[in-house]
Design an enzyme around this catalytic site. Structure first.
Site: not given
Ligand code: OSB
Ligand code: MG
Length: 369
Positions: A135, A163, A213, A238, A262
């Site tokens: 990510s 992102k 996402e 998510d 998650k």
């Molecule tokens: O939205 O997936 C998300 C990290 C913190 C909060 C939200 C998100 C994320 C990530 C990190 O995208 C992904 C990872 O831990 O490698």
């Molecule tokens: Mg996410």
């Protein structure tokens, strides 16, 4: 299993590189480590709530409060030491899924250690290695983004997620696609858009993304359904998926075609497995999200992602993607082919290093029977 002691610790670890989302930029990670003691062994769980209530309404401090005043007593005073009993008992309290998940994880780790099996075995995992994705946060410039993506690809990650937010979306996808036309690419908005942006989001269809996402707010299943009707790219949810019930409602409404799981967001491994099984029965693929966990939390994620319906590369990267020094030894590494091996030792299957934990600890509290 009878639990005779639970320790909570607040830790802070600096990132190797800042992480910026539509919420803002952060340079370190504050989280709670839970230890559950019983039968002479110790189980570990990580509470993924962040310092500020941006991703969700929980924070490190709300989790600290809810764990200490409500959840720990379920285990020590009411004897809910079996993870399934704890999950049921914790269900009477509304909200606070990350606090619940951290303690449930510690109980699972302890149970698996007592039985001498890895968590993946207890949870019905079938894979010995999982597909690793990475990510990528928002960068200062598009050049910085492309350089960073290139670096991760050369390390071997199977897919890249970038992102996005208004002003850093179409141009970010175009910049990455120009240099890497064939990679598995997806975007994550963390709810930065609204229904007025539907026609803008349709521009993303040009980039052959695996998924978009969480474009809209967590509570907004209805507008996600309207978007998915006109978007060719699959929507993945998510923040919106909080339980098996919300997963069912999202799928019945057509709000998404892919589900991010998650453990923290859904309140623990028991609920995560229900969502997995429900999606599997509906033919809907899932993948494992991350919350920039330490190696302790990420190890648990590796076990979860070993279940059969985790069909896309996951937000599960090597230790060195996140930390100069992870809390575990050996650290999590990316293998050839862009995979990470699921630990085979009992429980989470990784070894927390006490000296590193101590160095990162800000506060500590012990609860005894
Ligand atoms: O939205 O997936 C998300 C990290 C913190 C909060 C939200 C998100 C994320 C990530 C990190 O995208 C992904 C990872 O831990 O490698
Ligand atoms: Mg996410």
């Amino acid at each position: 299993m009878k639990i005779d002691r639970i320790d909570l610790e607040i830790l802070r670890l600096p990132y190797v590189h800042f992480f910026e989302t539509s919420f803002g930029r952060s340079f370190d990670r504050t989280f709670i480590l839970v230890r559950a003691f019983g039968g002479g062994a110790c189980g570990f769980g990580e509470v993924v709530a962040e310092e500020a209530p941006l991703y969700s309404s929980e924070t490190t401090q709300t989790a600290w409060h809810v764990l200490g005043d409500f959840l720990v007593p379920l285990v020590l005073k009411e004897g809910a030491g079996e993870p399934a009993d704890f999950a049921r008992a914790a269900g009477k309290f509304r909200g606070h899924p990350m606090a619940k998940a951290g303690l449930e994880l510690a109980l699972w780790d302890l149970k698996a250690k007592a039985e001498g099996v890895p968590l993946s075995k207890l949870w019905g995992g079938t894979k010995t290695e999982i597909a690793a994705g990475v990510s990528c946060g928002i960068e200062d410039t598009l050049d910085d983004l492309v350089t960073r993506v290139g670096g991760y690809l050369s390390e071997g990650y199977q897919r890249v997620k970038i992102k996005v937010k208004p002003g850093w979306d179409v141009e970010a996808c175009a910049a990455v696609r120009k240099i890497f036309p064939h990679i598995l690419l997806q975007v994550d908005a963390n709810g930065a858009y609204g229904p007025a942006d539907i026609s803008h989001l349709q521009k993303l269809d040009a980039f052959g993304l695996a998924m978009v996402e969480q474009p809209f707010r967590p509570y907004d299943l209805w507008d996600h359904a309207k978007l998915q009707k006109v978007l060719k790219t699959p929507v993945c949810l998510d923040e919106s998926i909080l339980s098996e019930t919300t997963a069912r409602q999202a799928l019945e409404m057509g709000s998404c075609r892919v589900v991010n799981i998650k453990v923290g967001r859904v309140g623990g491994p028991s609920e995560a497995r229900k969502i997995h099984d429900f999606c599997q029965a509906r033919g809907v693929p899932v993948w494992c999200g991350g919350m920039l966990e330490s190696g302790i939390g990420r190890a648990a994620n590796l076990h979860l992602a070993s279940l059969p319906n985790f069909k896309f590369p996951n937000d599960l990267s090597a230790s060195n993607r996140y930390w100069k020094e992870d809390l575990i030894d050996p650290e999590i590494v990316l293998e050839k082919g862009g995979v990470i091996r699921v630990p085979t030792e009992p429980g989470i299957g990784v070894h927390p290093v006490e000296s590193r934990i101590r160095k990162a600890t800000l506060e500590r509290k012990t609860f005894k029977l």
